[in-house]
Design a protein around this motif. Structure first.
Motif, mmCIF file in Angstrom:
data_model
loop_
_atom_site.group_PDB
_atom_site.id
_atom_site.type_symbol
_atom_site.label_atom_id
_atom_site.label_comp_id
_atom_site.label_asym_id
_atom_site.label_seq_id
_atom_site.Cartn_x
_atom_site.Cartn_y
_atom_site.Cartn_z
ATOM 1 N N VAL A 81 -6.168 2.130 -0.746
ATOM 2 C CA VAL A 81 -5.905 2.482 0.649
ATOM 3 C C VAL A 81 -4.881 3.608 0.648
ATOM 4 C CG1 VAL A 81 -5.134 1.643 2.896
ATOM 5 C CG2 VAL A 81 -6.302 0.077 1.316
ATOM 6 N N GLU A 82 -5.265 4.742 1.216
ATOM 7 C CA GLU A 82 -4.366 5.883 1.310
ATOM 8 C C GLU A 82 -4.092 6.173 2.779
ATOM 9 O OE1 GLU A 82 -5.593 8.207 -2.773
ATOM 10 O OE2 GLU A 82 -6.444 8.933 -0.898
ATOM 11 N N GLN A 83 -2.807 6.469 3.080
ATOM 12 C CA GLN A 83 -2.399 6.725 4.460
ATOM 13 C C GLN A 83 -1.560 7.989 4.527
ATOM 14 O OE1 GLN A 83 -1.000 3.158 6.627
ATOM 15 N NE2 GLN A 83 -1.125 2.146 4.640
ATOM 16 N N ARG A 84 -1.893 8.834 5.466
ATOM 17 C CA ARG A 84 -1.076 10.003 5.785
ATOM 18 C C ARG A 84 -0.508 9.779 7.175
ATOM 19 N NH1 ARG A 84 -1.697 13.414 1.859
ATOM 20 N NH2 ARG A 84 -3.678 13.737 0.862
ATOM 21 N N ILE A 85 0.817 9.850 7.263
ATOM 22 C CA ILE A 85 1.495 9.646 8.535
ATOM 23 C C ILE A 85 1.925 11.019 9.045
ATOM 24 C CG2 ILE A 85 3.416 8.525 9.708
ATOM 25 C CD1 ILE A 85 3.378 6.520 7.285
ATOM 26 N N LEU A 86 1.463 11.339 10.235
ATOM 27 C CA LEU A 86 1.772 12.634 10.835
ATOM 28 C C LEU A 86 2.664 12.417 12.046
ATOM 29 C CD1 LEU A 86 -1.850 13.979 10.626
ATOM 30 C CD2 LEU A 86 0.030 14.531 9.101
ATOM 31 N N PRO A 87 3.531 13.279 12.405
ATOM 32 C CA PRO A 87 3.693 14.638 11.913
ATOM 33 C C PRO A 87 4.595 14.763 10.696
ATOM 34 C CG PRO A 87 5.104 14.321 13.817
ATOM 35 C CD PRO A 87 4.364 13.031 13.591
ATOM 36 N N GLY A 88 5.166 13.683 10.200
ATOM 37 C CA GLY A 88 6.111 13.763 9.084
ATOM 38 C C GLY A 88 5.485 13.985 7.729
ATOM 39 N N PHE A 89 4.170 13.935 7.625
ATOM 40 C CA PHE A 89 3.447 14.130 6.372
ATOM 41 C C PHE A 89 3.877 13.160 5.276
ATOM 42 C CE2 PHE A 89 3.061 18.179 8.569
ATOM 43 C CZ PHE A 89 1.688 18.322 8.569
ATOM 44 N N ARG A 90 4.247 11.933 5.681
ATOM 45 C CA ARG A 90 4.527 10.903 4.675
ATOM 46 C C ARG A 90 3.187 10.393 4.149
ATOM 47 N NH1 ARG A 90 7.799 6.557 7.613
ATOM 48 N NH2 ARG A 90 6.784 7.450 9.417
ATOM 49 N N PHE A 91 3.189 9.933 2.900
ATOM 50 C CA PHE A 91 1.958 9.487 2.241
ATOM 51 C C PHE A 91 2.210 8.166 1.546
ATOM 52 C CE2 PHE A 91 -0.837 9.334 -1.477
ATOM 53 C CZ PHE A 91 -2.067 9.495 -0.873
ATOM 54 N N HIS A 92 1.278 7.228 1.712
ATOM 55 C CA HIS A 92 1.331 5.946 1.003
ATOM 56 C C HIS A 92 -0.024 5.707 0.340
ATOM 57 C CE1 HIS A 92 5.105 4.654 2.827
ATOM 58 N NE2 HIS A 92 4.637 5.075 3.989
ATOM 59 N N ARG A 93 0.026 5.236 -0.901
ATOM 60 C CA ARG A 93 -1.197 4.816 -1.597
ATOM 61 C C ARG A 93 -0.958 3.398 -2.101
ATOM 62 N NH1 ARG A 93 -2.586 8.637 -5.821
ATOM 63 N NH2 ARG A 93 -3.860 9.651 -4.245
ATOM 64 N N ASP A 94 -1.856 2.490 -1.731
ATOM 65 C CA ASP A 94 -1.772 1.101 -2.167
ATOM 66 C C ASP A 94 -3.077 0.717 -2.841
ATOM 67 O OD1 ASP A 94 0.795 0.075 -0.857
ATOM 68 O OD2 ASP A 94 -0.259 0.944 0.855
ATOM 69 N N THR A 95 -2.971 -0.087 -3.883
ATOM 70 C CA THR A 95 -4.145 -0.729 -4.463
ATOM 71 C C THR A 95 -4.054 -2.196 -4.091
ATOM 72 O OG1 THR A 95 -4.192 0.838 -6.291
ATOM 73 C CG2 THR A 95 -5.427 -1.220 -6.573
ATOM 74 N N LEU A 96 -5.038 -2.643 -3.354
ATOM 75 C CA LEU A 96 -5.058 -4.010 -2.835
ATOM 76 C C LEU A 96 -6.113 -4.811 -3.581
ATOM 77 C CD1 LEU A 96 -4.008 -5.959 -0.609
ATOM 78 C CD2 LEU A 96 -5.864 -5.097 0.833
ATOM 79 N N ARG A 97 -5.684 -5.901 -4.195
ATOM 80 C CA ARG A 97 -6.632 -6.800 -4.875
ATOM 81 C C ARG A 97 -6.922 -7.960 -3.944
ATOM 82 N NH1 ARG A 97 -9.090 -8.152 -9.583
ATOM 83 N NH2 ARG A 97 -9.101 -10.349 -10.160
ATOM 84 N N CYS A 98 -8.174 -8.065 -3.547
ATOM 85 C CA CYS A 98 -8.617 -9.087 -2.609
ATOM 86 C C CYS A 98 -9.317 -10.203 -3.383
ATOM 87 C CB CYS A 98 -9.580 -8.481 -1.594
ATOM 88 S SG CYS A 98 -8.925 -7.021 -0.772
#
Length: 158
Positions: A81-98
């Motif tokens: 799961v990758e997320q880009r938060i705007l307008p601050g251009f923060r980025f998160h990448r998570d690997t989720l094991r379900c």
């Protein structure tokens, strides 16, 4: 006459329960499901979610929802799961094991789906922030059968 009274009471109970459940969900900011391809979800098939600019600042719980059927051959699923938060251009990448619970209902002949929800992360956001979210699978098998829908939900914590 007595039958009408019972029917009226049942309908009133259902209506009341619907209002109560709706009131509990008012802190849901975003909740959307995307379908995966019927012929299988390929590794390079990325699902997209777009969260509009937020009305309020706060702390938000993110949840990933899955719907699978008896054709899914494994007891777990790894998602990126990758997320880009705007307008601050923060980025998160998570690997989720379900991890899925064994479900005897999935072994029958009928098509039935199991719904799972997995917490992802708590995220502090400001008023006006928006998110661009992508989800793809990270399994060794290139094409996964039996996954019908993947959802992304954000709930404001009180």
């Amino acid at each position: 006459m007595r039958h009408s009274y019972h029917l009226f009471m049942i309908l009133m109970t259902v209506a009341f329960a619907t209002v109560v459940v709706s009131a509990c969900e008012e802190n849901t900011v975003y909740d959307s499901y995307e379908h995966t391809p019927l012929n299988g979800w390929e590794k390079n098939d990325t699902l997209f979610y777009s969260v509009s600019p937020l009305r309020d600042s706060g702390s938000f719980q993110e949840t990933i929802g899955l719907r699978i059927n008896r054709n899914y051959p494994f007891t777990s699923l790894s998602l990126v799961v990758e997320q880009r938060i705007l307008p601050g251009f923060r980025f998160h990448r998570d690997t989720l094991r379900c991890q899925f619970l064994p479900d005897d209902n999935l072994r029958g002949q009928a098509v039935s789906y199991s719904q799972y929800d997995f917490p992802l992360r708590n995220l502090d956001l400001r008023r006006g922030d928006s998110l661009a979210v992508t989800i793809r699978h990270a399994m060794k098998r290139e094409i996964l059968l039996g996954i019908s829908d993947i959802g992304f939900k954000m709930t404001k914590k009180r």
